[in-house]
Design a protein around this motif. Structure first.
Motif, short mmCIF file in Angstrom:
data_model
loop_
_atom_site.label_atom_id
_atom_site.label_comp_id
_atom_site.label_asym_id
_atom_site.label_seq_id
_atom_site.Cartn_x
_atom_site.Cartn_y
_atom_site.Cartn_z
N ASN A 132 0.88 -1.16 0.00
CA ASN A 132 0.00 0.00 0.00
C ASN A 132 0.92 1.21 0.00
OD1 ASN A 132 0.83 0.51 2.63
ND2 ASN A 132 -1.09 -0.09 3.57
N GLY A 133 0.46 2.37 0.37
CA GLY A 133 1.30 3.56 0.31
C GLY A 133 2.48 3.56 1.25
N THR A 134 2.44 2.78 2.33
CA THR A 134 3.51 2.81 3.33
C THR A 134 4.14 1.46 3.63
OG1 THR A 134 1.94 2.53 5.15
CG2 THR A 134 2.50 4.80 4.52
N THR A 135 3.48 0.39 3.28
CA THR A 135 3.93 -0.94 3.71
C THR A 135 4.08 -1.88 2.52
OG1 THR A 135 2.69 -0.57 5.75
CG2 THR A 135 3.44 -2.80 5.34
N TYR A 136 5.17 -2.64 2.50
CA TYR A 136 5.43 -3.60 1.44
C TYR A 136 5.72 -4.94 2.10
CZ TYR A 136 7.22 -5.63 -2.86
OH TYR A 136 7.41 -6.44 -3.95
N VAL A 137 5.05 -5.98 1.64
CA VAL A 137 5.19 -7.31 2.24
C VAL A 137 5.42 -8.33 1.12
CG1 VAL A 137 4.06 -9.09 3.63
CG2 VAL A 137 3.59 -6.68 4.11
N THR A 138 6.41 -9.22 1.31
CA THR A 138 6.61 -10.35 0.41
C THR A 138 6.60 -11.63 1.24
OG1 THR A 138 9.01 -10.12 0.51
CG2 THR A 138 7.90 -9.10 -1.37
N LEU A 139 6.23 -12.72 0.60
CA LEU A 139 6.05 -13.99 1.30
C LEU A 139 6.49 -15.13 0.40
CD1 LEU A 139 2.86 -15.21 3.08
CD2 LEU A 139 3.53 -16.31 0.96
N ALA A 140 6.98 -16.20 1.02
CA ALA A 140 7.24 -17.46 0.31
C ALA A 140 6.94 -18.61 1.26
CB ALA A 140 8.68 -17.53 -0.17
N PRO A 141 6.30 -19.67 0.76
CA PRO A 141 5.98 -20.83 1.59
C PRO A 141 7.18 -21.79 1.71
CG PRO A 141 5.05 -21.10 -0.59
CD PRO A 141 5.69 -19.74 -0.56
N VAL A 142 7.23 -22.47 2.84
CA VAL A 142 8.31 -23.41 3.14
C VAL A 142 7.68 -24.70 3.65
CG1 VAL A 142 10.29 -23.81 4.68
CG2 VAL A 142 9.87 -21.51 3.77
N LEU A 143 8.25 -25.82 3.25
CA LEU A 143 7.82 -27.11 3.79
C LEU A 143 9.08 -27.88 4.18
CD1 LEU A 143 5.58 -29.16 4.43
CD2 LEU A 143 5.84 -30.03 2.09
N ASN A 144 9.15 -28.27 5.43
CA ASN A 144 10.31 -29.01 5.94
C ASN A 144 11.62 -28.32 5.57
OD1 ASN A 144 8.61 -30.96 7.11
ND2 ASN A 144 8.49 -32.05 5.15
N HIS A 145 11.67 -27.01 5.74
CA HIS A 145 12.85 -26.16 5.56
C HIS A 145 13.24 -25.89 4.11
CE1 HIS A 145 13.10 -26.59 9.85
NE2 HIS A 145 13.21 -27.90 9.72
N ASP A 146 12.40 -26.27 3.15
CA ASP A 146 12.67 -25.97 1.74
C ASP A 146 11.57 -25.06 1.20
OD1 ASP A 146 14.98 -27.58 1.43
OD2 ASP A 146 13.73 -29.37 1.17
N LEU A 147 11.96 -24.07 0.39
CA LEU A 147 10.98 -23.25 -0.30
C LEU A 147 10.22 -24.14 -1.27
CD1 LEU A 147 13.22 -20.16 -1.01
CD2 LEU A 147 11.21 -20.21 0.47
N ILE A 148 8.90 -23.89 -1.44
CA ILE A 148 8.08 -24.75 -2.28
C ILE A 148 7.14 -23.94 -3.17
CG2 ILE A 148 8.11 -26.68 -0.65
CD1 ILE A 148 5.18 -25.79 0.14
N VAL A 149 6.58 -24.59 -4.16
CA VAL A 149 5.50 -24.04 -4.96
C VAL A 149 4.20 -24.34 -4.20
CG1 VAL A 149 4.21 -24.24 -7.13
CG2 VAL A 149 6.73 -24.37 -7.13
N SER A 150 3.37 -23.32 -4.01
CA SER A 150 2.12 -23.51 -3.27
C SER A 150 1.02 -22.64 -3.84
CB SER A 150 2.32 -23.14 -1.80
OG SER A 150 1.08 -23.13 -1.12
N GLY A 151 -0.11 -23.26 -4.16
CA GLY A 151 -1.29 -22.53 -4.61
C GLY A 151 -1.97 -21.80 -3.47
N GLU A 152 -1.55 -22.06 -2.23
CA GLU A 152 -2.14 -21.40 -1.06
C GLU A 152 -1.43 -20.09 -0.69
OE1 GLU A 152 -2.17 -24.30 2.07
OE2 GLU A 152 -3.52 -25.62 0.98
N ALA A 153 -0.32 -19.79 -1.34
CA ALA A 153 0.46 -18.60 -1.01
C ALA A 153 -0.35 -17.31 -1.11
CB ALA A 153 1.72 -18.53 -1.85
N PRO A 154 -1.18 -17.09 -2.16
CA PRO A 154 -1.97 -15.85 -2.19
C PRO A 154 -2.91 -15.74 -0.98
CG PRO A 154 -2.04 -16.95 -4.33
CD PRO A 154 -1.37 -17.89 -3.37
N ARG A 155 -3.55 -16.83 -0.62
CA ARG A 155 -4.45 -16.83 0.54
C ARG A 155 -3.67 -16.55 1.83
NH1 ARG A 155 -5.97 -22.29 2.50
NH2 ARG A 155 -3.96 -21.90 3.45
#
Length: 178
Positions: free
Chosen positions: A140-163
């Motif tokens: 938004n005008g003041t805050t920026y957030v990024t996210l990535a999902p992890v499973l058992n300590h590895d980054l993963i592809v996840s369809g749940e990430a937007p939610r």
């Protein structure tokens, strides 16, 4: 296995009252202790692996967070707050950056509604070092957030990430100036 360079967090409540002064401190986001199925990781329990400096106070700059859920699931979240909004910043810079701060080919980005906080969530599946993972961003005008999902300590592809990002930003509180 993907190794994430970054840092890490944990511990304590994320309160706007920790540090800062004046209007900036009054407007600082209050990061949630929990949202959806995720809870803030305990001190020292992080998926961010290499940064030596640990900042857990968003009023003092960018933070790198780890939230955990059952079954080895976790989220790494990077959040930055800028007390003075940049005009048009919620619409400008439609470039999505990964949670690792790399730019992403905009042709690969999908857009999702952000919910009550407004704006949009952008996500893409990217490949780093031969491993693919999902990364999402919201601003938004003041805050920026990024996210990535992890499973058992590895980054993963996840369809749940937007939610998951929608749940996080809707739990995030930005206090109005007094």
């Amino acid at each position: 296995m993907v190794i994430v360079s970054g840092l890490l967090v944990g511990g304590g409540a994320w309160l706007a009252t920790r540090g800062g002064s004046g209007e900036a401190a009054q407007r600082t986001p209050v990061l949630p202790n929990a949202f959806g199925a995720y809870k803030e990781a305990k001190a020292g329990d992080t998926e961010w692996k290499q940064d030596a400096v640990v900042n857990t106070d968003i009023a003092k700059g960018e933070v790198n967070l780890t939230y955990r859920a059952s079954g080895g699931r976790a989220l790494i979240i990077r959040a930055r707050f800028e007390p003075q909004p940049t005009p048009g910043s919620e619409e400008s810079g439609d470039t999505l950056y990964s949670v690792l701060d790399s730019t992403i080919d905009q042709r690969r980005v999908k857009t999702y509604p952000a919910g009550a906080v407004g704006g949009k969530i952008q996500c893409a599946v990217i490949t780093v070092g031969g491993s693919a993972f999902t990364t999402c961003g919201w601003r938004n005008g003041t805050t920026y957030v990024t996210l990535a999902p992890v499973l058992n300590h590895d980054l993963i592809v996840s369809g749940e990430a937007p939610r998951d990002l929608r749940n996080f930003v809707n739990a995030l509180k930005i206090t109005p100036p007094k």
